[in-house]
Design a protein around this motif. Structure first.
Motif, PDB file in Angstrom:
ATOM      1  N   ARG A   1       1.878  60.303  -0.726  1.00 48.30           N
ATOM      2  CA  ARG A   1       2.699  59.363  -1.494  1.00 48.30           C
ATOM      3  C   ARG A   1       2.304  59.366  -2.966  1.00 48.30           C
ATOM      4  NH1 ARG A   1       4.916  55.712   2.260  1.00 48.30           N
ATOM      5  NH2 ARG A   1       3.955  55.820   4.322  1.00 48.30           N
ATOM      6  N   ASN A   2       3.284  59.635  -3.839  1.00 53.70           N
ATOM      7  CA  ASN A   2       3.077  59.546  -5.290  1.00 53.70           C
ATOM      8  C   ASN A   2       3.517  58.191  -5.824  1.00 53.70           C
ATOM      9  OD1 ASN A   2       2.118  62.257  -5.937  1.00 53.70           O
ATOM     10  ND2 ASN A   2       4.149  62.946  -5.273  1.00 53.70           N
ATOM     11  N   ILE A   3       4.466  57.574  -5.139  1.00 54.43           N
ATOM     12  CA  ILE A   3       5.011  56.277  -5.541  1.00 54.43           C
ATOM     13  C   ILE A   3       5.097  55.407  -4.289  1.00 54.43           C
ATOM     14  CG2 ILE A   3       7.047  55.099  -6.514  1.00 54.43           C
ATOM     15  CD1 ILE A   3       7.691  57.651  -8.066  1.00 54.43           C
ATOM     16  N   ALA A   4       4.732  54.133  -4.431  1.00 59.74           N
ATOM     17  CA  ALA A   4       4.761  53.247  -3.258  1.00 59.74           C
ATOM     18  C   ALA A   4       6.178  52.801  -2.933  1.00 59.74           C
ATOM     19  CB  ALA A   4       3.879  52.030  -3.521  1.00 59.74           C
ATOM     20  N   THR A   5       6.583  53.034  -1.688  1.00 59.80           N
ATOM     21  CA  THR A   5       7.866  52.546  -1.176  1.00 59.80           C
ATOM     22  C   THR A   5       7.826  52.673   0.342  1.00 59.80           C
ATOM     23  OG1 THR A   5      10.274  52.712  -1.437  1.00 59.80           O
ATOM     24  CG2 THR A   5       9.081  54.794  -1.347  1.00 59.80           C
ATOM     25  N   GLY A   6       8.925  52.337   1.003  1.00 59.57           N
ATOM     26  CA  GLY A   6       9.021  52.515   2.453  1.00 59.57           C
ATOM     27  C   GLY A   6       7.987  51.701   3.207  1.00 59.57           C
TER      28      GLY A   6
END
Ligand code: UDP
Length: 246
Positions: A95-100
């Motif tokens: 993960r490079n960006i927090a989501t989901g």
């Protein structure tokens, strides 16, 4: 198709067939799509072709950058000739960006940059609903050894660098993705499975619009239009014409 053998494995969106030589298999991308642990299902005509082209292109880029993968070549759109692997039952998520699920399970802010990226390992196991693992559990369950885990982590970080850079040039942010690894007949670890909008989160670099399976998960937008858009952004004109994607 000539030389195709028996069905060895049927997954949620792909089938694996034996091939004339024992060390290779054919991976066939179907038009099926699932979400929510397989609870929601649908079929989109052309999705299999699209994902096979995207996946091939990304595997080719990785191979050019010295990543060992199972990919050999596309036999026709939708069918990939691949090296046979004994798959390791891990879903390696970077993960490079927090989501989901990360922002649902932990107090990360939506769209928070993750530097260095987070690597998460889930158990690929339907019976236990793919639980998140830690190193001790992985080692004690003999899913992988400590050394294999470090190798998998190192390869995953390298893949992230290569793909993030390539996709950026195509106007796509690589938000997160899932990889699966296996061992070839010589016991070497290789990247397997697929890399496509089914297994990655892609965001439009300008608008941050979703260009992946999240559209289906959320029941928004036209899934096939977006998959075709990614295919057109990533795959070159010659291959799009050759495999009649346009
Ligand atoms: N992912 C996947 N298969 C899975 C679970 C996750 O390909 O069985 C991918 C997913 O497409 C995303 C990344 O792994 O690119 C992280 O997924 P997340 O855990 O946020 O999944 P969610 O529960 O939100 O679908």
């Amino acid at each position: 198709m000539e030389n195709i053998g028996n069905l060895i494995y049927a997954g949620k969106a792909k089938d694996v067939y034996s091939y004339k030589t024992d060390d290779n298999v054919i991976i066939k991308f179907r038009d099926d799509i699932t979400a929510g642990d397989g609870e929601r299902k649908d079929t989109f005509k052309g999705k299999g072709k699209c994902n096979s082209l995207i996946s091939s292109k990304l595997f080719e880029i990785l191979e050019e950058n010295d990543i060992n993968t199972q990919y050999i070549k596309l036999l026709e759109s939708g069918s990939m000739l691949s090296k046979k692997l004994n798959m390791i039952p891990l879903e390696v998520i970077l993960r490079n960006i927090a989501t989901g699920s990360l922002t649902k399970r932990f107090p990360f802010k939506e769209k928070q940059d993750l530097k260095p990226p987070i690597i998460q390992m889930d158990f690929k196991n339907d019976e236990f609903h793919d639980p998140m693992l830690n190193d001790d559990i992985i080692i004690t369950l003999k899913i992988a050894t400590k050394d294999e885990l470090s190798e998998i982590r190192e390869i995953t970080l390298k893949i992230n660098e290569i793909l993030s850079e390539f996709l950026k040039t195509k106007g796509i942010i690589l938000v997160d993705f899932k990889l699966e690894f296996g061992k070839d007949l010589n016991g070497n670890i290789r990247l397997g499975d697929e890399i496509s909008p089914d297994t990655c989160r892609f965001w439009d670099i300008n608008t941050l619009d979703t260009l992946d399976k999240d559209l289906f998960r959320k029941g928004e937008g036209n899934v096939m239009d977006v998959y075709k858009k990614v295919c057109n952004l990533i795959v070159n004109e010659e291959d799009l014409n050759r495999w009649k994607i346009k």
